[in-house]
Design a protein around this motif. Structure first.
Motif, PDB file in Angstrom:
ATOM      1  N   LEU A  40       0.832  -1.202   0.000  1.00 37.65           N
ATOM      2  CA  LEU A  40       0.000   0.000   0.000  1.00 37.65           C
ATOM      3  C   LEU A  40       0.869   1.255   0.000  1.00 37.65           C
ATOM      4  CD1 LEU A  40      -2.869   1.065   0.024  1.00 37.65           C
ATOM      5  CD2 LEU A  40      -2.812   0.957   2.519  1.00 37.65           C
ATOM      6  N   ARG A  41       1.971   1.210   0.717  1.00 34.28           N
ATOM      7  CA  ARG A  41       2.906   2.347   0.722  1.00 34.28           C
ATOM      8  C   ARG A  41       3.512   2.565  -0.664  1.00 34.28           C
ATOM      9  NH1 ARG A  41       3.807   3.704   6.149  1.00 34.28           N
ATOM     10  NH2 ARG A  41       3.407   1.983   7.562  1.00 34.28           N
ATOM     11  N   ILE A  42       3.861   1.478  -1.355  1.00 36.77           N
ATOM     12  CA  ILE A  42       4.420   1.594  -2.705  1.00 36.77           C
ATOM     13  C   ILE A  42       3.378   2.156  -3.660  1.00 36.77           C
ATOM     14  CG2 ILE A  42       5.274   0.247  -4.668  1.00 36.77           C
ATOM     15  CD1 ILE A  42       6.644  -1.584  -2.570  1.00 36.77           C
ATOM     16  N   ALA A  43       2.148   1.657  -3.576  1.00 34.04           N
ATOM     17  CA  ALA A  43       1.082   2.172  -4.439  1.00 34.04           C
ATOM     18  C   ALA A  43       0.832   3.648  -4.169  1.00 34.04           C
ATOM     19  CB  ALA A  43      -0.196   1.369  -4.221  1.00 34.04           C
ATOM     20  N   GLU A  44       0.856   4.029  -2.911  1.00 28.80           N
ATOM     21  CA  GLU A  44       0.670   5.431  -2.540  1.00 28.80           C
ATOM     22  C   GLU A  44       1.805   6.294  -3.097  1.00 28.80           C
ATOM     23  OE1 GLU A  44      -0.269   7.904   1.573  1.00 28.80           O
ATOM     24  OE2 GLU A  44       0.197   5.778   1.667  1.00 28.80           O
ATOM     25  N   MET A  45       3.037   5.783  -3.056  1.00 25.34           N
ATOM     26  CA  MET A  45       4.173   6.512  -3.619  1.00 25.34           C
ATOM     27  C   MET A  45       4.013   6.723  -5.121  1.00 25.34           C
ATOM     28  SD  MET A  45       7.805   5.339  -1.991  1.00 25.34           S
ATOM     29  CE  MET A  45       8.624   5.678  -3.515  1.00 25.34           C
ATOM     30  N   ILE A  46       3.540   5.702  -5.821  1.00 25.05           N
ATOM     31  CA  ILE A  46       3.362   5.820  -7.273  1.00 25.05           C
ATOM     32  C   ILE A  46       2.302   6.857  -7.601  1.00 25.05           C
ATOM     33  CG2 ILE A  46       2.567   4.567  -9.324  1.00 25.05           C
ATOM     34  CD1 ILE A  46       3.976   2.076  -8.103  1.00 25.05           C
ATOM     35  N   VAL A  47       1.196   6.843  -6.872  1.00 29.33           N
ATOM     36  CA  VAL A  47       0.143   7.835  -7.109  1.00 29.33           C
ATOM     37  C   VAL A  47       0.658   9.238  -6.811  1.00 29.33           C
ATOM     38  CG1 VAL A  47      -2.117   8.639  -6.299  1.00 29.33           C
ATOM     39  CG2 VAL A  47      -1.750   6.214  -6.757  1.00 29.33           C
ATOM     40  N   LEU A  48       1.404   9.403  -5.729  1.00 31.51           N
ATOM     41  CA  LEU A  48       1.953  10.716  -5.391  1.00 31.51           C
ATOM     42  C   LEU A  48       2.990  11.170  -6.417  1.00 31.51           C
ATOM     43  CD1 LEU A  48       2.220  10.393  -1.525  1.00 31.51           C
ATOM     44  CD2 LEU A  48       0.762  11.962  -2.798  1.00 31.51           C
ATOM     45  N   TYR A  49       3.751  10.238  -6.991  1.00 30.58           N
ATOM     46  CA  TYR A  49       4.704  10.588  -8.047  1.00 30.58           C
ATOM     47  C   TYR A  49       3.967  11.220  -9.226  1.00 30.58           C
ATOM     48  CZ  TYR A  49       7.649   9.895 -12.148  1.00 30.58           C
ATOM     49  OH  TYR A  49       8.334  10.095 -13.310  1.00 30.58           O
ATOM     50  N   PHE A  50       2.876  10.590  -9.656  1.00 32.59           N
ATOM     51  CA  PHE A  50       2.129  11.131 -10.794  1.00 32.59           C
ATOM     52  C   PHE A  50       1.429  12.441 -10.436  1.00 32.59           C
ATOM     53  CE2 PHE A  50       2.439   6.710 -12.347  1.00 32.59           C
ATOM     54  CZ  PHE A  50       3.057   6.990 -13.561  1.00 32.59           C
ATOM     55  N   ALA A  51       0.934  12.564  -9.208  1.00 32.51           N
ATOM     56  CA  ALA A  51       0.279  13.808  -8.796  1.00 32.51           C
ATOM     57  C   ALA A  51       1.269  14.968  -8.776  1.00 32.51           C
ATOM     58  CB  ALA A  51      -0.367  13.633  -7.422  1.00 32.51           C
ATOM     59  N   ILE A  52       2.452  14.734  -8.243  1.00 34.57           N
ATOM     60  CA  ILE A  52       3.471  15.788  -8.216  1.00 34.57           C
ATOM     61  C   ILE A  52       3.976  16.072  -9.629  1.00 34.57           C
ATOM     62  CG2 ILE A  52       5.799  16.333  -7.378  1.00 34.57           C
ATOM     63  CD1 ILE A  52       4.974  14.780  -4.811  1.00 34.57           C
ATOM     64  N   GLY A  53       4.032  15.047 -10.468  1.00 37.48           N
ATOM     65  CA  GLY A  53       4.389  15.253 -11.869  1.00 37.48           C
ATOM     66  C   GLY A  53       3.393  16.152 -12.585  1.00 37.48           C
ATOM     67  N   LEU A  54       2.105  15.974 -12.285  1.00 33.57           N
ATOM     68  CA  LEU A  54       1.094  16.848 -12.879  1.00 33.57           C
ATOM     69  C   LEU A  54       1.252  18.291 -12.416  1.00 33.57           C
ATOM     70  CD1 LEU A  54      -2.076  14.570 -12.755  1.00 33.57           C
ATOM     71  CD2 LEU A  54      -0.799  15.312 -14.773  1.00 33.57           C
ATOM     72  N   VAL A  55       1.597  18.474 -11.155  1.00 31.42           N
ATOM     73  CA  VAL A  55       1.851  19.831 -10.658  1.00 31.42           C
ATOM     74  C   VAL A  55       3.053  20.432 -11.391  1.00 31.42           C
ATOM     75  CG1 VAL A  55       2.564  21.174  -8.639  1.00 31.42           C
ATOM     76  CG2 VAL A  55       0.819  19.409  -8.402  1.00 31.42           C
ATOM     77  N   GLY A  56       4.086  19.617 -11.603  1.00 32.48           N
ATOM     78  CA  GLY A  56       5.257  20.094 -12.332  1.00 32.48           C
ATOM     79  C   GLY A  56       4.926  20.474 -13.764  1.00 32.48           C
ATOM     80  N   PHE A  57       4.125  19.652 -14.433  1.00 30.83           N
ATOM     81  CA  PHE A  57       3.720  19.985 -15.803  1.00 30.83           C
ATOM     82  C   PHE A  57       2.887  21.254 -15.843  1.00 30.83           C
ATOM     83  CE2 PHE A  57       4.284  15.402 -17.157  1.00 30.83           C
ATOM     84  CZ  PHE A  57       5.408  15.672 -17.915  1.00 30.83           C
ATOM     85  N   ALA A  58       2.019  21.431 -14.851  1.00 27.45           N
ATOM     86  CA  ALA A  58       1.198  22.649 -14.808  1.00 27.45           C
ATOM     87  C   ALA A  58       2.068  23.887 -14.620  1.00 27.45           C
ATOM     88  CB  ALA A  58       0.164  22.547 -13.687  1.00 27.45           C
ATOM     89  N   LEU A  59       3.052  23.800 -13.740  1.00 19.69           N
ATOM     90  CA  LEU A  59       3.949  24.938 -13.536  1.00 19.69           C
ATOM     91  C   LEU A  59       4.787  25.214 -14.774  1.00 19.69           C
ATOM     92  CD1 LEU A  59       5.134  24.367  -9.861  1.00 19.69           C
ATOM     93  CD2 LEU A  59       3.646  26.179 -10.716  1.00 19.69           C
TER      94      LEU A  59
END
Length: 98
Positions: A40-59
């Motif tokens: 569950l921690r690994i899955a959470e890390m993967i989701v957070l990676y993509f969420a932060i990536g989306l923030v980076g793309f938006a910026l």
């Protein structure tokens, strides 16, 4: 490196450690189990990676110079995200508590 770049790096550092420093899902949703599993921690890390990536793309798009990235970019940034998670991993699994 601009302030937005440093913001993303800091956000990635915090986001990579969120799964390890608490027993809630995404630090918000309480779980029935007393402890989160490693999967569950690994899955959470993967989701957070993509969420932060989306923030980076938006910026990056807001700055007006969005660049297309190849698979190498994602391999390197995910590897950095895993390295950023090392303090949280150490706290959760390697430090003995009494």
């Amino acid at each position: 490196m601009s302030a937005a770049g440093w913001f993303i790096v800091l956000l990635a550092l915090v986001g990579a450690n969120v799964p390890f420093f608490n027993q809630r899902l995404f630090a918000v949703v309480p779980l029935r189990a007393a402890h989160k599993s490693a999967w569950l921690r690994i899955a959470e890390m993967i989701v957070l990676y993509f969420a932060i990536g989306l923030v980076g793309f938006a910026l990056e798009a807001r700055a007006g110079n969005r660049f297309d990235q190849g698979w190498q970019f994602y391999a390197i940034t995910f590897s950095m995200f895993v390295v950023f998670a090392f303090p949280g991993f150490t706290f959760q699994y390697l430090i003995k508590r009494r």
